[in-house]
Design a protein around this motif. Structure first.
Motif, PDB file in Angstrom:
ATOM      1  N   GLN A  94      32.933  21.678  -0.552  1.00 26.66           N
ATOM      2  CA  GLN A  94      32.233  20.717  -1.411  1.00 26.66           C
ATOM      3  C   GLN A  94      32.644  19.275  -1.120  1.00 26.66           C
ATOM      4  N   ASP A  99      27.005  20.240  -2.868  1.00 24.35           N
ATOM      5  CA  ASP A  99      26.168  21.336  -3.369  1.00 24.35           C
ATOM      6  C   ASP A  99      26.528  22.685  -2.755  1.00 24.35           C
ATOM      7  N   ASN A 124      28.787  25.835  -8.957  1.00 23.87           N
ATOM      8  CA  ASN A 124      28.420  26.327  -7.627  1.00 23.87           C
ATOM      9  C   ASN A 124      29.454  27.271  -7.032  1.00 23.87           C
TER      10      ASN A 124
END
Ligand code: SAM
Length: 273
Positions: A94, A99, A124
Motif C-alpha cells: 500500500q 488501493d 483493503n
C-alpha cells in the motif's frame, strides 16, 4: 495451558512452541511465550545468527512485495503470513499503491488475533485462519472471495513456509491448486531453506527438527521445482543477501564472500505468462 491475549480472541496452546511464535521470537518480537523462546534458543544453539537469518528473510519479503507492487500487482495472497512485525505485506504494497488488497492466511490462530488489531482500520486488508494443506478451502473462503478478484493478476506468496513441510507431503501440489486459480500476469514468490552441502545449513535443519519437529533443507534444484515450471524473474533463485529483483544489475557479493549464515535461505519469484 492456554492464553487469551485479548477479549473475544481464540485461546492458544502456549505449552508448546509454534512456528509463528518461534519466528517472532527470532525476530525479537514480543508475541511469544517461554516454550517459543526455548525453541528460538535451539535455533541459536545450532545457528548463532538465526535471528539475522529471520531478519534477512523479512527483508527479502519486503523486496519481493515491492517488486511485484511496482510491476502493477495490486492483489496479494500471503500464505503463512506470520505474526505482524516491522514492515508487513500490506504496508509495503500500500506504500506503492494505497488501493492494493492483501489477504493474510495462516493456520496459527494467534496470527488472526494480532492481525485483527493491526488491520482494524484497513478495509483493503484482511487476515484469515486457514491451512495451505487445504488450498481449496482457502480459495472458497468468503473473505478471499470478497477481497480478491481472481480474474486479475495476483501476487501469490509462500514465503518462509516450504521448509516446514517434508517432501513426502508434496507441498508443491497444494501451491499448484492456488497457482492454477491465478490468471496470467500473476507472480509466485517463495523463500526456502537451501542445502548446498554446508554444515550450518544442516545445523538449521537440526535446529528446526529439535524445536518444532520440522524445518527441512533442500537443494536449489528441488527449490526450483516449487515454482511449478514458471520462469523466474531476474536474478533467479539466489541467496537472500544477493537477491534484489528490482535491481538485477546491482553489484552483489560473490556467494562465497557471504557469511555462512547468509547462505541458508534462497528467494525467487516466478512469473505466470
Ligand atoms: N511469511 C512470513 C515471513 O516469511 O516472514 C512468516 C514465515 S514463518 C517462518 C511461517 C508461517 O507459516 C508461520 O506463521 C506459521 O504459522 C505458518 N504456517 C505453518 N504451517 C502452515 C500451514 N500449513 N498453512 C498456513 N500457514 C502455515
Amino acid at each position: 495451558m492456554a492464553a487469551n491475549t485479548e477479549d473475544n480472541m481464540p485461546e492458544f496452546d502456549i505449552s508448546r512452541p509454534t512456528i509463528a511464535r518461534v519466528y517472532d521470537a527470532l525476530l525479537g518480537g514480543k508475541d511469544n511465550f517461554a516454550p517459543d523462546r526455548e525453541g528460538a534458543a535451539a535455533y541459536v544453539k545450532y545457528v548463532p545468527n538465526a535471528g539475522d537469518c529471520a531478519k534477512e528473510n523479512r527483508q527479502a519479503l519486503v523486496k519481493g512485495v515491492r517488486y511485484m507492487a511496482n510491476k502493477g500487482i495490486d492483489q496479494f495472497l500471503d500464505i503463512g503470513a506470520g505474526l505482524p512485525t516491522m514492515e508487513n505485506t500490506h504496508q509495503v504494497a500500500q506504500s506503492v499503491n494505497p488501493d492494493a488488497r492483501v489477504v493474510y492466511v495462516d493456520n496459527d490462530p494467534i496470527v488472526l488475533a494480532h492481525g485483527r488489531a493491526l488491520l482494524a482500520t484497513n478495509d483493503n486488508t484482511t487476515v484469515i485462519t486457514a491451512d495451505l494443506r487445504d488450498p481449496r478451502d482457502i480459495l472458497d473462503h468468503p473473505e478471499i472471495k470478497e477481497l480478491l478478484d481472481f480474474s486479475r493478476p495476483i501476487g501469490l506468496m509462500v514465503v518462509g513456509l516450504h521448509m516446514h513441510f517434508h517432501d513426502e507431503e508434496q507441498p508443491d501440489e497444494w501451491v499448484r491448486v492456488l497457482l492454477d486459480a491465478c490468471p496470467s500476469g500473476s507472480y509466485l514468490f517463495i523463500t526456502d531453506f537451501v542445502d548446498t552441502g554446508e554444515p550450518l545449513q544442516k545445523g538449521m535443519e537440526k535446529a528446526g527438527l529439535e524445536s518444532l519437529g520440522n524445518g527441512w533443507i533442500r537443494t536449489p534444484e528441488r527449490i526450483t521445482e516449487h515454482f511449478l515450471g514458471l520462469p523466474l524473474v531476474e536474478p533467479g533463485l539466489d541467496f537472500l543477501a544477493r537477491w534484489f529483483p528490482e535491481e538485477p544489475d546491482k553489484e552483489v557479493p560473490a556467494a562465497e564472500d557471504l557469511k555462512p549464515y547468509q547462505r541458508i535461505l534462497m528467494a525467487g519469484i516466478g512469473y505466470k505468462a
